[in-house]
Design a protein around this motif. Structure first.
Motif, PDB file in Angstrom:
ATOM      1  N   CYS A   4       0.845  -1.199   0.000  1.00  0.00           N
ATOM      2  CA  CYS A   4       0.000   0.000   0.000  1.00  0.00           C
ATOM      3  C   CYS A   4       0.882   1.252   0.000  1.00  0.00           C
ATOM      4  O   CYS A   4       1.781   1.394   0.826  1.00  0.00           O
ATOM      5  N   CYS A   7       0.076   3.578   3.608  1.00  0.00           N
ATOM      6  CA  CYS A   7       0.604   3.187   4.921  1.00  0.00           C
ATOM      7  C   CYS A   7       1.963   2.503   4.810  1.00  0.00           C
ATOM      8  O   CYS A   7       2.722   2.456   5.777  1.00  0.00           O
ATOM      9  N   ASN A  10       0.611  -2.677   4.615  1.00  0.00           N
ATOM     10  CA  ASN A  10      -0.261  -3.789   4.218  1.00  0.00           C
ATOM     11  C   ASN A  10      -0.201  -4.060   2.718  1.00  0.00           C
ATOM     12  O   ASN A  10       0.279  -3.234   1.939  1.00  0.00           O
ATOM     13  N   CYS A  38      -4.252  -0.437   0.460  1.00  0.00           N
ATOM     14  CA  CYS A  38      -4.824  -1.574   1.190  1.00  0.00           C
ATOM     15  C   CYS A  38      -6.278  -1.260   1.523  1.00  0.00           C
ATOM     16  O   CYS A  38      -6.731  -0.125   1.375  1.00  0.00           O
ATOM     17  N   CYS A  41      -6.691   1.537   4.355  1.00  0.00           N
ATOM     18  CA  CYS A  41      -6.469   2.916   3.917  1.00  0.00           C
ATOM     19  C   CYS A  41      -7.588   3.359   2.977  1.00  0.00           C
ATOM     20  O   CYS A  41      -8.010   4.511   2.998  1.00  0.00           O
TER      21      CYS A  41
HETATM   22 ZN   LIG Z   1      -2.595   1.046   3.670  1.00  0.00          ZN
END
Ligand SMILES: [Zn+2]
Length: 207
Positions: A4, A7, A10, A38, A41
């Motif tokens: 992702c 972030c 993930n 992800c 998010c």
């Molecule tokens: Zn994320």
């Protein structure tokens, strides 16, 4: 697996627009930017995106035709569905005396911007754009700070040759960024939305 871009933790299972798609009325610009995201998010963002759109369109509607369309076509509908937000905006609105372009004092309704939604959307946008322009997520052990601006600061305007400028749509969103080549933990981002709202963010190593 694809990570992702927001972030950096993930697995990405979808793509997310940066800045959020909801701030562009249809027909949307063709050069919208998406990044891998992800589900956390992606799902966590839509309420904040909605708030950001509402406040941005209220602030920008008087100065821009596209922002006015954003307000009439999208924000009005959001407010119709969301009575709690509508009454909160009504409570936070204030009559303000300001000078217009001709120097006359006029009364306008001022609306406070939800700063949590503002900063969260700008932060997520910066993280996504960092990924777009470098191919990497924002380096670990850094802090990202968001600020409100009343225009593009002079020291940035005068060194504009150092910045890369990107325009989305017909000037709906313009952003400029500078990523330090020697140490990519440092970067600076400046945004102009609808010629009416400016924000900046910078990333630097955590002390
Ligand atoms: Zn994320």
């Amino acid at each position: 697996m694809e990570i992702c871009a927001i972030c950096g933790l993930n697995e990405a299972i979808t793509r997310d627009h940066v800045p959020p798609k909801s701030i562009f009325p249809k027909p949307r610009p063709e050069n919208l930017i998406t990044v891998p995201a992800c589900s956390d998010c992606n799902n966590g963002a839509s309420d904040l995106d909605d708030l950001f759109k509402v406040y941005l369109s209220m602030h920008a509607a008087s100065g821009s035709d596209i922002a006015r369309r954003l307000f009439t076509e999208k924000t009005a509908r959001t407010l119709e569905r969301n009575k709690a937000l509508l009454s909160r905006i009504a409570e936070e609105s204030k009559e303000l005396e300001i000078e217009d372009e001709k120097g006359n004092v006029v009364t306008r309704t001022g609306v406070l911007w939800d700063s949590k939604a503002h900063d969260a959307v700008i932060e997520r946008t910066i993280r996504g754009l960092y990924f777009t322009h470098t191919g990497n997520v924002v380096p670990r052990a850094t802090v990202l700070k968001v600020q409100w601006l009343h225009g593009v600061p002079e020291d940035i305007e005068s060194r504009i040759d150092l910045f890369t400028e990107v325009t989305i749509g017909d000037d709906q969103v313009i952003y400029k960024y500078l990523i330090c080549e020697e140490d990519p933990r440092y970067s600076l981002w400046v945004f102009e939305f609808y010629g009416a709202h400016w924000a900046s963010g910078h990333i630097s190593p955590r002390e």
